[in-house]
Design a protein around this motif. Structure first.
Motif, PDB file in Angstrom:
ATOM      1  N   ARG A  29     -41.524  -1.339 -50.809  1.00  0.00           N
ATOM      2  CA  ARG A  29     -42.486  -1.628 -51.878  1.00  0.00           C
ATOM      3  C   ARG A  29     -43.863  -1.036 -51.597  1.00  0.00           C
ATOM      4  NH1 ARG A  29     -40.535  -6.951 -51.923  1.00  0.00           N
ATOM      5  NH2 ARG A  29     -42.283  -7.546 -50.619  1.00  0.00           N
ATOM      6  N   SER A  30     -44.304  -1.112 -50.344  1.00  0.00           N
ATOM      7  CA  SER A  30     -45.689  -0.766 -50.035  1.00  0.00           C
ATOM      8  C   SER A  30     -45.913   0.688 -49.611  1.00  0.00           C
ATOM      9  CB  SER A  30     -46.221  -1.697 -48.937  1.00  0.00           C
ATOM     10  OG  SER A  30     -45.492  -1.528 -47.738  1.00  0.00           O
ATOM     11  N   HIS A  31     -44.843   1.427 -49.362  1.00  0.00           N
ATOM     12  CA  HIS A  31     -44.979   2.820 -48.923  1.00  0.00           C
ATOM     13  C   HIS A  31     -44.140   3.725 -49.830  1.00  0.00           C
ATOM     14  CE1 HIS A  31     -46.197   0.590 -45.359  1.00  0.00           C
ATOM     15  NE2 HIS A  31     -46.875   1.656 -45.017  1.00  0.00           N
ATOM     16  N   ARG A  32     -44.781   4.642 -50.476  1.00  0.00           N
ATOM     17  CA  ARG A  32     -44.058   5.570 -51.345  1.00  0.00           C
ATOM     18  C   ARG A  32     -43.359   6.663 -50.547  1.00  0.00           C
ATOM     19  NH1 ARG A  32     -42.463   3.999 -56.045  1.00  0.00           N
ATOM     20  NH2 ARG A  32     -43.910   4.400 -57.704  1.00  0.00           N
ATOM     21  N   SER A  33     -43.726   6.779 -49.254  1.00  0.00           N
ATOM     22  CA  SER A  33     -43.134   7.801 -48.405  1.00  0.00           C
ATOM     23  C   SER A  33     -43.029   7.262 -46.981  1.00  0.00           C
ATOM     24  CB  SER A  33     -44.013   9.057 -48.421  1.00  0.00           C
ATOM     25  OG  SER A  33     -43.649   9.932 -47.377  1.00  0.00           O
ATOM     26  N   VAL A  34     -41.926   7.561 -46.318  1.00  0.00           N
ATOM     27  CA  VAL A  34     -41.740   7.152 -44.927  1.00  0.00           C
ATOM     28  C   VAL A  34     -42.768   7.843 -44.032  1.00  0.00           C
ATOM     29  CG1 VAL A  34     -40.123   7.215 -42.987  1.00  0.00           C
ATOM     30  CG2 VAL A  34     -39.310   6.616 -45.255  1.00  0.00           C
ATOM     31  N   ALA A  35     -43.228   9.019 -44.427  1.00  0.00           N
ATOM     32  CA  ALA A  35     -44.193   9.768 -43.624  1.00  0.00           C
ATOM     33  C   ALA A  35     -45.496   9.004 -43.431  1.00  0.00           C
ATOM     34  CB  ALA A  35     -44.456  11.132 -44.266  1.00  0.00           C
ATOM     35  N   GLU A  36     -45.861   8.152 -44.374  1.00  0.00           N
ATOM     36  CA  GLU A  36     -47.131   7.418 -44.261  1.00  0.00           C
ATOM     37  C   GLU A  36     -47.000   6.112 -43.475  1.00  0.00           C
ATOM     38  OE1 GLU A  36     -47.335   5.003 -48.481  1.00  0.00           O
ATOM     39  OE2 GLU A  36     -47.722   7.152 -48.525  1.00  0.00           O
ATOM     40  N   LEU A  37     -45.813   5.758 -43.060  1.00  0.00           N
ATOM     41  CA  LEU A  37     -45.571   4.525 -42.318  1.00  0.00           C
ATOM     42  C   LEU A  37     -46.126   4.624 -40.898  1.00  0.00           C
ATOM     43  CD1 LEU A  37     -44.111   1.761 -42.399  1.00  0.00           C
ATOM     44  CD2 LEU A  37     -42.083   2.947 -41.602  1.00  0.00           C
ATOM     45  N   THR A  38     -46.818   3.581 -40.451  1.00  0.00           N
ATOM     46  CA  THR A  38     -47.368   3.531 -39.094  1.00  0.00           C
ATOM     47  C   THR A  38     -46.755   2.343 -38.347  1.00  0.00           C
ATOM     48  OG1 THR A  38     -49.177   2.040 -39.679  1.00  0.00           O
ATOM     49  CG2 THR A  38     -49.587   4.430 -39.936  1.00  0.00           C
ATOM     50  N   PRO A  39     -46.888   2.327 -37.013  1.00  0.00           N
ATOM     51  CA  PRO A  39     -46.414   1.149 -36.277  1.00  0.00           C
ATOM     52  C   PRO A  39     -47.109  -0.131 -36.760  1.00  0.00           C
ATOM     53  CG  PRO A  39     -46.859   2.934 -34.746  1.00  0.00           C
ATOM     54  CD  PRO A  39     -47.363   3.370 -36.103  1.00  0.00           C
ATOM     55  N   GLU A  40     -48.372  -0.024 -37.097  1.00  0.00           N
ATOM     56  CA  GLU A  40     -49.119  -1.197 -37.556  1.00  0.00           C
ATOM     57  C   GLU A  40     -48.591  -1.698 -38.900  1.00  0.00           C
ATOM     58  OE1 GLU A  40     -51.084   0.850 -34.434  1.00  0.00           O
ATOM     59  OE2 GLU A  40     -50.555   1.692 -36.390  1.00  0.00           O
ATOM     60  N   SER A  41     -48.338  -0.785 -39.826  1.00  0.00           N
ATOM     61  CA  SER A  41     -47.844  -1.226 -41.143  1.00  0.00           C
ATOM     62  C   SER A  41     -46.417  -1.749 -41.043  1.00  0.00           C
ATOM     63  CB  SER A  41     -47.969  -0.122 -42.192  1.00  0.00           C
ATOM     64  OG  SER A  41     -47.222   1.025 -41.856  1.00  0.00           O
ATOM     65  N   MET A  42     -45.600  -1.161 -40.147  1.00  0.00           N
ATOM     66  CA  MET A  42     -44.251  -1.688 -39.947  1.00  0.00           C
ATOM     67  C   MET A  42     -44.324  -3.080 -39.325  1.00  0.00           C
ATOM     68  SD  MET A  42     -41.040  -0.318 -37.647  1.00  0.00           S
ATOM     69  CE  MET A  42     -40.403   0.915 -38.772  1.00  0.00           C
ATOM     70  N   GLY A  43     -45.173  -3.237 -38.327  1.00  0.00           N
ATOM     71  CA  GLY A  43     -45.325  -4.538 -37.683  1.00  0.00           C
ATOM     72  C   GLY A  43     -45.818  -5.597 -38.644  1.00  0.00           C
ATOM     73  N   GLN A  44     -46.741  -5.235 -39.512  1.00  0.00           N
ATOM     74  CA  GLN A  44     -47.258  -6.177 -40.492  1.00  0.00           C
ATOM     75  C   GLN A  44     -46.163  -6.592 -41.472  1.00  0.00           C
ATOM     76  OE1 GLN A  44     -50.537  -4.783 -42.894  1.00  0.00           O
ATOM     77  NE2 GLN A  44     -51.215  -6.874 -43.278  1.00  0.00           N
ATOM     78  N   ALA A  45     -45.369  -5.642 -41.943  1.00  0.00           N
ATOM     79  CA  ALA A  45     -44.296  -5.955 -42.894  1.00  0.00           C
ATOM     80  C   ALA A  45     -43.222  -6.831 -42.253  1.00  0.00           C
ATOM     81  CB  ALA A  45     -43.669  -4.669 -43.431  1.00  0.00           C
ATOM     82  N   LEU A  46     -42.892  -6.555 -40.992  1.00  0.00           N
ATOM     83  CA  LEU A  46     -41.857  -7.320 -40.306  1.00  0.00           C
ATOM     84  C   LEU A  46     -42.380  -8.628 -39.724  1.00  0.00           C
ATOM     85  CD1 LEU A  46     -40.062  -4.422 -38.423  1.00  0.00           C
ATOM     86  CD2 LEU A  46     -39.163  -5.718 -40.371  1.00  0.00           C
ATOM     87  N   GLY A  47     -43.662  -8.660 -39.395  1.00  0.00           N
ATOM     88  CA  GLY A  47     -44.237  -9.847 -38.797  1.00  0.00           C
ATOM     89  C   GLY A  47     -44.021  -9.945 -37.305  1.00  0.00           C
ATOM     90  N   VAL A  48     -43.818  -8.811 -36.639  1.00  0.00           N
ATOM     91  CA  VAL A  48     -43.601  -8.779 -35.188  1.00  0.00           C
ATOM     92  C   VAL A  48     -44.293  -7.554 -34.591  1.00  0.00           C
ATOM     93  CG1 VAL A  48     -41.401 -10.032 -35.182  1.00  0.00           C
ATOM     94  CG2 VAL A  48     -41.409  -7.550 -35.489  1.00  0.00           C
ATOM     95  N   PRO A  49     -44.554  -7.572 -33.288  1.00  0.00           N
ATOM     96  CA  PRO A  49     -45.109  -6.385 -32.648  1.00  0.00           C
ATOM     97  C   PRO A  49     -44.076  -5.259 -32.630  1.00  0.00           C
ATOM     98  CG  PRO A  49     -45.236  -8.291 -31.178  1.00  0.00           C
ATOM     99  CD  PRO A  49     -44.425  -8.685 -32.361  1.00  0.00           C
ATOM    100  N   VAL A  50     -44.518  -4.068 -32.916  1.00  0.00           N
ATOM    101  CA  VAL A  50     -43.647  -2.894 -32.944  1.00  0.00           C
ATOM    102  C   VAL A  50     -43.969  -2.033 -31.730  1.00  0.00           C
ATOM    103  CG1 VAL A  50     -43.191  -0.760 -34.226  1.00  0.00           C
ATOM    104  CG2 VAL A  50     -43.339  -2.942 -35.435  1.00  0.00           C
ATOM    105  N   THR A  51     -42.938  -1.485 -31.107  1.00  0.00           N
ATOM    106  CA  THR A  51     -43.107  -0.645 -29.926  1.00  0.00           C
ATOM    107  C   THR A  51     -43.148   0.826 -30.327  1.00  0.00           C
ATOM    108  OG1 THR A  51     -41.924  -2.233 -28.558  1.00  0.00           O
ATOM    109  CG2 THR A  51     -42.079   0.013 -27.714  1.00  0.00           C
ATOM    110  N   ARG A  52     -44.143   1.535 -29.817  1.00  0.00           N
ATOM    111  CA  ARG A  52     -44.257   2.981 -30.058  1.00  0.00           C
ATOM    112  C   ARG A  52     -43.562   3.687 -28.897  1.00  0.00           C
ATOM    113  NH1 ARG A  52     -47.654   6.666 -32.892  1.00  0.00           N
ATOM    114  NH2 ARG A  52     -48.987   5.010 -33.648  1.00  0.00           N
TER     115      ARG A  52
END
Length: 167
Positions: A29-52
């Motif tokens: 819903r929040s990203h029109r392209s996977v290219a714009e996805l960041t670890p921070e935005s993924m973590g926020q959507a999932l609600g957990v810390p994301v590992t880079r």
């Protein structure tokens, strides 16, 4: 490792299968392209810390109740580009019931994509076997793979989301 907000996570920092699926829906819903996805935005959507892992590879994985685990990761795939994959897997050689990972089920998950303007096409493999349903809208392609658990009696089959791939 960079981490992000843990909104929606349990006190142990773990999430449920439902929260994982809802998080992937939030990413769509929040990203029109996977290219714009960041670890921070993924973590926020999932609600957990994301590992880079690297500049182009990051994600999260954990065990779930009922002998299941899941992972969600964004990586750069040669000749395809950036892709996000969510996959549920049984732990070890177990053949657990998918009941623990089936909310929302396949029908509800895919209905939401259609409501957001995605067009749907079913993909069939060898001998007409159903492999996945593909959903497209400008800038996004989503493949949702079913996990079918055959019930004991007619009409009790359970069709869950087994994997989601977003490009």
């Amino acid at each position: 490792m960079r981490s992000s907000a843990t909104h929606g996570a349990t006190p142990s920092g773990r999430i449920t299968a439902t929260q994982a699926l809802d998080g992937v829906m939030a990413l769509i819903r929040s990203h029109r392209s996977v290219a714009e996805l960041t670890p921070e935005s993924m973590g926020q959507a999932l609600g957990v810390p994301v590992t880079r892992v690297s500049a182009d590879h990051f994600g999260y994985a954990q065990q779930l109740p009922g002998d299941w685990s899941f992972s969600v990761q964004r990586q750069l795939v040669p000749s395809i580009g950036p892709r996000v994959d969510l996959a549920f897997s049984p732990i070890d050689e177990a053949e657990p019931s998918p009941q623990a990972i089936c909310s929302p089920d396949f029908a509800h998950f895919t209905a939401a994509l259609e409501q957001w303007g995605f067009t749907r096409q079913t993909s069939r493999g060898e001998h007409g076997r159903w492999t996945f349903d593909a959903f497209d809208r400008p800038g996004q392609h989503v493949e949702v793979y079913p996990l079918v658990h055959v019930g004991d009696t007619r009409g009790t089959d359970l069709t869950c989301v087994g994997r989601v791939s977003i490009r």
